[in-house]
Write a protein that holds these residues in place. Structure first.
Motif, mmCIF file in Angstrom:
data_model
loop_
_atom_site.group_PDB
_atom_site.id
_atom_site.type_symbol
_atom_site.label_atom_id
_atom_site.label_comp_id
_atom_site.label_asym_id
_atom_site.label_seq_id
_atom_site.Cartn_x
_atom_site.Cartn_y
_atom_site.Cartn_z
ATOM 1 N N ASN B 356 18.813 96.105 46.525
ATOM 2 C CA ASN B 356 17.733 96.733 47.289
ATOM 3 C C ASN B 356 17.358 95.810 48.438
ATOM 4 O OD1 ASN B 356 14.838 97.133 48.004
ATOM 5 N ND2 ASN B 356 15.088 98.855 46.600
ATOM 6 N N MET B 357 17.362 96.366 49.631
ATOM 7 C CA MET B 357 17.136 95.518 50.797
ATOM 8 C C MET B 357 15.773 94.844 50.771
ATOM 9 S SD MET B 357 19.306 94.749 52.977
ATOM 10 C CE MET B 357 18.520 94.342 54.519
ATOM 11 N N LYS B 358 14.764 95.583 50.286
ATOM 12 C CA LYS B 358 13.426 94.990 50.303
ATOM 13 C C LYS B 358 13.314 93.864 49.295
ATOM 14 C CE LYS B 358 10.997 98.736 50.051
ATOM 15 N NZ LYS B 358 10.026 99.840 50.176
ATOM 16 N N ARG B 359 14.006 94.012 48.168
ATOM 17 C CA ARG B 359 14.019 92.922 47.187
ATOM 18 C C ARG B 359 14.759 91.725 47.759
ATOM 19 N NH1 ARG B 359 12.194 94.340 42.029
ATOM 20 N NH2 ARG B 359 12.766 92.361 41.105
ATOM 21 N N LEU B 360 15.878 92.020 48.424
ATOM 22 C CA LEU B 360 16.656 90.936 49.026
ATOM 23 C C LEU B 360 15.801 90.172 50.041
ATOM 24 C CD1 LEU B 360 20.328 91.165 50.060
ATOM 25 C CD2 LEU B 360 18.737 90.156 51.631
ATOM 26 N N LEU B 361 15.106 90.944 50.866
ATOM 27 C CA LEU B 361 14.268 90.286 51.870
ATOM 28 C C LEU B 361 13.092 89.573 51.215
ATOM 29 C CD1 LEU B 361 14.296 92.838 54.802
ATOM 30 C CD2 LEU B 361 15.361 90.601 54.716
ATOM 31 N N ALA B 362 12.638 90.089 50.072
ATOM 32 C CA ALA B 362 11.558 89.400 49.361
ATOM 33 C C ALA B 362 12.015 88.010 48.948
ATOM 34 C CB ALA B 362 11.135 90.207 48.142
ATOM 35 N N TYR B 363 13.228 87.937 48.386
ATOM 36 C CA TYR B 363 13.722 86.611 47.998
ATOM 37 C C TYR B 363 13.995 85.751 49.221
ATOM 38 C CZ TYR B 363 13.897 87.869 43.116
ATOM 39 O OH TYR B 363 13.534 88.213 41.849
ATOM 40 N N ALA B 413 11.810 95.921 60.239
ATOM 41 C CA ALA B 413 11.917 97.081 61.121
ATOM 42 C C ALA B 413 13.259 97.772 60.895
ATOM 43 C CB ALA B 413 11.774 96.640 62.578
ATOM 44 N N LEU B 414 14.299 96.982 60.735
ATOM 45 C CA LEU B 414 15.619 97.559 60.470
ATOM 46 C C LEU B 414 15.583 98.393 59.195
ATOM 47 C CD1 LEU B 414 17.718 94.358 61.044
ATOM 48 C CD2 LEU B 414 17.772 96.377 62.468
ATOM 49 N N VAL B 415 14.990 97.796 58.159
ATOM 50 C CA VAL B 415 14.933 98.495 56.870
ATOM 51 C C VAL B 415 14.158 99.800 57.022
ATOM 52 C CG1 VAL B 415 14.071 98.351 54.516
ATOM 53 C CG2 VAL B 415 15.148 96.376 55.562
ATOM 54 N N ALA B 416 13.049 99.749 57.747
ATOM 55 C CA ALA B 416 12.228 100.955 57.883
ATOM 56 C C ALA B 416 12.955 102.031 58.689
ATOM 57 C CB ALA B 416 10.903 100.589 58.560
ATOM 58 N N PHE B 417 13.574 101.643 59.777
ATOM 59 C CA PHE B 417 14.267 102.627 60.609
ATOM 60 C C PHE B 417 15.444 103.238 59.850
ATOM 61 C CE2 PHE B 417 12.720 100.024 64.427
ATOM 62 C CZ PHE B 417 11.530 100.728 64.449
ATOM 63 N N LEU B 418 16.145 102.394 59.099
ATOM 64 C CA LEU B 418 17.278 102.917 58.329
ATOM 65 C C LEU B 418 16.805 103.806 57.186
ATOM 66 C CD1 LEU B 418 19.712 99.899 58.255
ATOM 67 C CD2 LEU B 418 20.078 102.116 59.302
ATOM 68 N N ARG B 419 15.638 103.476 56.622
ATOM 69 C CA ARG B 419 15.073 104.322 55.568
ATOM 70 C C ARG B 419 14.791 105.716 56.129
ATOM 71 N NH1 ARG B 419 9.319 102.757 55.076
ATOM 72 N NH2 ARG B 419 9.362 103.949 56.999
#
Lengths: 601, 554
Positions: B356-363, B413-419
């Motif tokens: 999950n990208m958001k988890r990855l970015l969290a770490y 922003a990338l994650v949000a736009f891709l979502r």
């Protein structure tokens, strides 16, 4: 300031490829042929500019001429422009006899590799952009005189290379690309630690006025110079200033850091690992066979021809001048690793059935000569306090870098030529190509013999100088390294036999074998020509290289032994008049090794 | 002093010094009121909330931009806050971030018109708290600022109603946050109780007295415990291991927009506050006149005359005091260095397995917290030996925060736009995006490689600066851990780029195209260009950060 004044011309050479990448980026998509032409045009212009740089200039031609002054050992056309003043980082470029041949090699191979890229038909636009960015990084590394700038250029190459292997490579391209990236990155993060250690222990105020002037620093830095001993230390990234500091009697790098070892010991070790990854030397070589095998042909040419040389260049430009005492202490390590690489690479090459893998391992073996030649000086000097053998080894190593750049790029290209026809590289399935592709076979024989080290071809000069210089250091290593020449002959002759000789081709896609095309010949022929020219007239390179290399050796000898050291037979004077006999000496020695023993009391 | 004089002094102080210095925050307050009032008229149907938010933030930013830094640190609001170049720099950064963030939320379409008012109100409330944090000069404000920043964050995580993961994440965040705040408050009370004051500069004087006297040794266990407990609160806000547990869950549950806000703004503010507290406690200001027994102090400017007269005798006293504070500095530096090493390593290793990208970015955020803590330890250690180098280190941290702001904003922003485009935040769904959206993927690659710290991108410049200063403080092992972690981190950032560029497009996926010539594409391109520009020409921003740090350790 004119176009030919050094700051403009050198910057132009470095950044023109990047401008080319930008131009291609702005072109409308879909015009593949045009992208390749534009990229080729840019590499050609850069090659022409570097050629202009190499034209012998007249001493006293003024600040507007960036032509190379033959016989000058010092850094030429160096300049320094403030970049990030908070950290004393300057945009500093310059050339000398060590870097210029490599710059020429880079620009020349870039043209040929771009020419070899005509077979690329996937994502051509991105390919051309990345290729040109790669060229900027390579040229920048060879010209940078600021350690930080050097590091930036060094890292800038990583990304294009990763994508060039990862997108346009063979079946296992992803694995090969990430392996290349991780190995090189591991080396460069170690380099970063060494960079910080050297920076924070450097102090320009400890330099003498002459050294300060020779370091080509920016004028504001010179103004702040205060040798009184009470001023705040002025840290620097300037490679020349760092070298002066490292070679001075009370070098600040000799302070202890951790583990009972000095700063320079650690810096040397970390830098050496970083550079040896790139060379590559055993045991950090494992990325190379994978990267080479998977990379597309032109990228293999660049990888073998230029990227590996950056490791050797880093060692000679940074490791040795900045950390001479550590280099002396660790010479055994450098030499041993060099010999191990030579032997291991040769045996590994012999065991390969994949043509490209064989060439890749031959690179490991051949670059071992470079490491050995660079490493050998420090101890041979202690026997007679003269620098003759050091100079021979280091000149040989430098020459070997150029020679290997030509022969290995040629070999990879030739493997690519046949791979495009028969779509396999299995050595056991080849044979009989002589009959089907006579011209191709002829060129191949020339290039492979150059790699083998046949006298009269470029590979011989570097190898023989290195092997000869080792004798005085360690006879055991000399015997081993000399016997590697037999191993080299073994695997190359065996390869030639399996691929080109034999009655007829029995492997797959036999009907697609057609003679070499004009375009392919136009790339292979210059490589063969250079292999022959440098083989019979090595002075063409030594004229540029020898003064700088000899000066480096003499500087290191002075730093290590002080007044006990004498320059040897070729008394280094640095003046133009005295260079000629030195050159003859060197040329003679290539022909008759016995002269060396005669010269030794 | 009569009561009348007291009121007069207070008025003069408030109107003359404090209010002008506090104008950006007041504008934020006004914007909050306007937002709430605007809701009454628009009823959530128009873009009114967005417009008010944007105008308010721009106004606050312009005011902060035009506010000149005082010549030396000025205490405002009776010593509660301090107005100096560092506070100004951080507030400008925070306000700039909020502006960029607001335009980002507008482009990504979250929040929708219905929730915009609440969303922006909460964001502004949290920002207000953060502005207090970066200029805190009093332990009360330290705690108040942290809570003001935290409480709206809890609500923000759950701002999307009827989504179970969001609600769960919000609850988790609130419980964790409440616990950490409680522990921190207890630590503060121990410290304040021991030292008898909550005013930071005075506390440093008291601490020096306490550590310098032989009778003070019985207080040592209390001080150690207090330091540890306060650090728990900071570790929670910075998501430092082992108080990071909330981060991946909260980021996964919250929208990418909220995750961006949490990972950037609150981290930047917490880091600035950590610097304020540790450097404030570890250094006795030389401008401080004789320690007052009254904890409430008035503007320093009043005492300027007496301060110079006494400076000669004070300077000797200050040197002694600073020597006496050595154990305090060493304790906090080593504690922070330990947190840094563990956080950095754990964050990078844990990011490996995330899809999950958001988890990855969290770490990745956790790992970056580790990098950012390294120079904090360095700054504390250098504060005793070489204040100039210490200020330079703080400048490096400020520079890192500024760069990190752009990098992480770009990533989310990338994650949000891709979502919005793919309906997914899973990394495998990003496969082969480079085929159809090459420009967008180039921006993504720039952001990711900047997060790794590859030259010539801004991330490298920032990392170089903090590693260099960590080295200068003699924390060689920390530098080695840092560079090795850079190597570890390469793998998972590269995996994101690799998936987008090298992997084949999955069959049956709708063909997403994010054109670079769209608003979203333009936003990403802007950030990518900034990262390249800041990576090549970072001297101006660094000089700005150097000026910001020039007033610390007075």
């Amino acid at each position: 300031m004119t176009l030919t004044s050094p700051p403009i011309l050198l910057s132009l050479i470095v950044f023109l490829p990047a401008v080319g990448a930008l131009v291609i980026g702005l072109l409308p998509k879909g015009r593949d042929e045009l992208f390749k032409q534009v990229a080729l045009a840019f590499t050609l212009v850069v090659a022409a500019l570097t050629l202009y740089l190499a034209l012998p200039g007249q001493p006293g031609a003024g600040a507007d001429s960036a032509r190379f002054l033959l016989g000058t050992a010092q850094m030429q056309h160096a300049f320094s422009i403030p970049w990030i003043e908070s950290f004393n980082i300057y945009y500093a470029l310059g050339i000398d006899g060590i870097s210029l041949p490599l710059i020429l090699l880079t620009s020349f191979l870039s043209v040929l590799a771009m020419g070899a890229s005509w077979t690329i038909d996937k994502h051509v636009k991105a390919y051309c952009i990345l290729f040109l960015l790669l060229e900027t990084g390579m040229l920048g590394v060879f010209m940078a005189l600021d350690f930080f700038l050097f590091y930036v250029f060094w890292e800038v190459m990583l990304l294009p290379m990763y994508f060039l292997i990862g997108v346009w490579g063979g079946p296992r391209r992803e694995y090969a690309a990430i392996k290349f990236f991780l190995f090189t990155m591991a080396g460069s993060v170690l380099m970063l630690v060494a960079l910080l250690a050297l920076y924070f222990n450097s102090d320009l105020n400890q330099l003498g006025p002459a050294q300060l002037a020779a370091s080509h620093l920016h004028e504001t830095v010179v103004e702040r110079y205060d040798p009184s001993g009470t001023a705040e230390p002025q840290h620097t990234f300037n490679l020349l200033a760092l070298a002066h500091q490292g070679q001075s009697e009370n070098s600040p790098f000799s302070q202890l850091l951790v583990g009972g070892k000095s700063i320079q010991w650690w810096a040397f070790l970390l830098l050496l690992i970083g550079f040896l990854v790139k060379v590559p030397a055993v045991p950090v070589h494992t990325w190379l066979p994978d990267a080479h095998v998977e990379a597309p042909t032109p990228i293999s040419m660049i990888l073998a021809g230029v990227l590996l040389k950056m490791g050797g260049y880093g060692i000679i430009r940074i490791c040795y001048p900045v950390c001479p005492d550590a280099a002396y202490e660790l010479a055994w390590l450098v030499c041993t690793l060099g010999v191990i690489s030579m032997v291991y690479g040769a045996f590994a090459a012999m065991a390969q059935t994949d043509f490209k893998r064989l060439v890749a391992y031959s690179s490991v073996s051949h670059m071992g000569y470079v490491v050995l030649g660079l490493g050998v000086w420090s101890i041979s000097g202690s026997t007679g306090m003269t620098g003759d053998y050091w100079k021979m080894g280091m000149n040989g190593a430098m020459f070997q870098m150029i020679a290997h750049g030509i022969s290995s790029a040629g070999m990879f290209f030739l493997v690519g030529v046949i791979y495009e026809r028969v779509h396999h590289r299995n050595l056991d399935d080849f044979g009989g190509l002589f009959g089907r592709m006579p011209v191709y076979t002829g060129v191949s024989m020339g290039i492979f013999f150059a790699a083998l080290g046949l006298p009269g071809l470029c590979g011989f000069i570097g190898e023989i100088l290195v092997v000869l210089s080792v004798w005085n250091y360690s006879q055991v290593l000399a015997v081993i390294s000399a016997s590697v020449m037999i191993l080299t002959a073994g695997y190359i002759l065996w390869t030639l036999q399996r691929v080109y000789l034999g009655p007829e081709y029995k492997g797959p896609h036999g009907d697609e074998i057609r003679p070499i095309t004009q375009r392919e010949l136009a790339i292979a022929a210059p490589l063969l020509a250079f292999a022959i020219i440098l083989g019979v007239y090595p002075k063409a390179v030594f004229n540029y290289m020898a003064p700088s290399v000899n000066k480096l050796v003499d500087d290191l000898g002075q730093a290590r032994y002080g007044n006990d050291y004498s320059g040897g037979i070729e008394k280094q004077t640095g003046s133009v008049e005295r260079i000629e006999p030195a050159e003859n000496e060197l040329a003679l020695r290539e022909i008759s090794p016995h002269r060396e023993e005669a010269g030794q009391p | 002093m009569t009561f009348y004089e007291l009121v007069q002094n207070s008025l003069r102080d408030s109107l003359g010094t404090s209010i002008p210095a506090f104008a950006p925050e007041l504008l934020l307050c006004a914007t909050i009121v306007m937002l709430l009032l605007g809701r009454m008229f628009s009823g959530g149907r128009s873009n009114l909330a967005y417009v008010i938010m944007m105008v308010g933030c721009l106004a606050a930013f312009v005011v902060a931009w035009r506010t000149d830094a005082p010549e030396k640190p000025v205490e405002i609001f009776t010593g509660m806050l301090v107005h100096d170049s560092f506070a100004l720099f951080m507030r400008r950064l925070l306000l700039l971030f909020v502006i960029l963030f607001t335009s980002f939320t507008r482009l990504s379409g979250t929040p929708d018109r219905q929730t915009a008012t609440e969303f922006y109100t909460l964001i502004l409330g949290a920002t207000l708290g953060m502005c207090l944090m970066v200029s805190a000069n009093h332990m009360l404000i330290v705690f108040l600022g942290i809570e003001m920043a935290s409480v709206p964050s809890y609500a923000l995580v759950g701002v999307i109603k009827e989504r179970r993961v969001s609600a769960e994440a919000a609850l988790k965040f609130a419980v964790f946050g409440g616990g950490a705040a409680g522990v921190m408050l207890y630590g503060i009370s121990l410290l304040v109780g021991t030292l008898g004051t909550a005013h930071l500069p005075t506390m440093s004087v008291r601490l020096a007295e306490l550590l310098g006297s032989s009778a003070g040794s019985e207080y040592h266990p209390i001080l150690v415990l207090a330091g540890l407990m306060i650090m728990v609160g900071f570790a929670f806000k910075l998501s430092a291991v082992p108080f990071h547990f909330w981060t991946p869950d909260v980021f996964e549950g919250a929208t990418a927009e909220v995750a961006a806000f949490l990972s950037i703004a609150s981290k930047a503010a917490a880091l600035a506050l950590l610097l304020r507290v540790t450097l404030g406690l570890g250094h006795v200001p030389s401008t401080l006149d004789t320690p007052t027994t009254v904890p409430v102090r008035y503007a320093v400017s009043e005492d300027a005359g007496t301060a110079t007269a006494e400076s000669a005798s004070v300077s000797g006293l200050v040197t002694d005091s600073n020597a006496a504070l050595l154990p305090a500095r060493q304790y906090s530096a080593w504690l922070i260095a330990l947190f840094a090493a563990v956080t950095c390593t754990f964050g990078n290793l844990a990011a490996y397995g995330q899809d999950n990208m958001k988890r990855l970015l969290a770490y990745s955020t956790i790992a970056h917290a580790g990098y950012m803590l390294m120079p904090v330890a360095a700054a504390i250690l250098l504060a005793g030996t070489d204040p100039e180098a210490s200020r330079f280190t703080v400048a490096a941290i400020g520079f890192y925060i500024a760069v990190y702001l752009f990098m992480n904003l770009g990533a989310f922003a990338l994650v949000a736009f891709l979502r919005n485009e793919l309906g997914s935040e899973q990394l495998p769904d990003y496969a082969g995006l480079a085929r159809r959206s090459p420009g967008f993927v180039i921006c993504a690659a720039v952001v990711m490689f900047s997060l790794v710290g590859l030259p010539p991108l801004a991330g490298f410049a920032a990392k170089f600066a903090i590693f260099a200063q960590t080295y200068e403080a003699g924390l060689l092992s920390l530098v080695v851990i840092g560079v090795l972690n850079t190597l570890f981190s390469l793998f998972y950032y590269l995996r994101v780029v690799k998936t987008m560029v090298l992997d084949p497009e999955p069959e049956g996926r709708p063909a997403p195209t994010i054109r670079i010539w769209s608003n979203a594409g333009f936003y990403c391109a802007l950030i990518a260009v900034l990262l390249v520009a800041l990576g090549v020409f970072w001297n101006p921003l660094f000089a700005e950060a150097q000026f910001a740090a020039s007033m610390l350790l007075p």
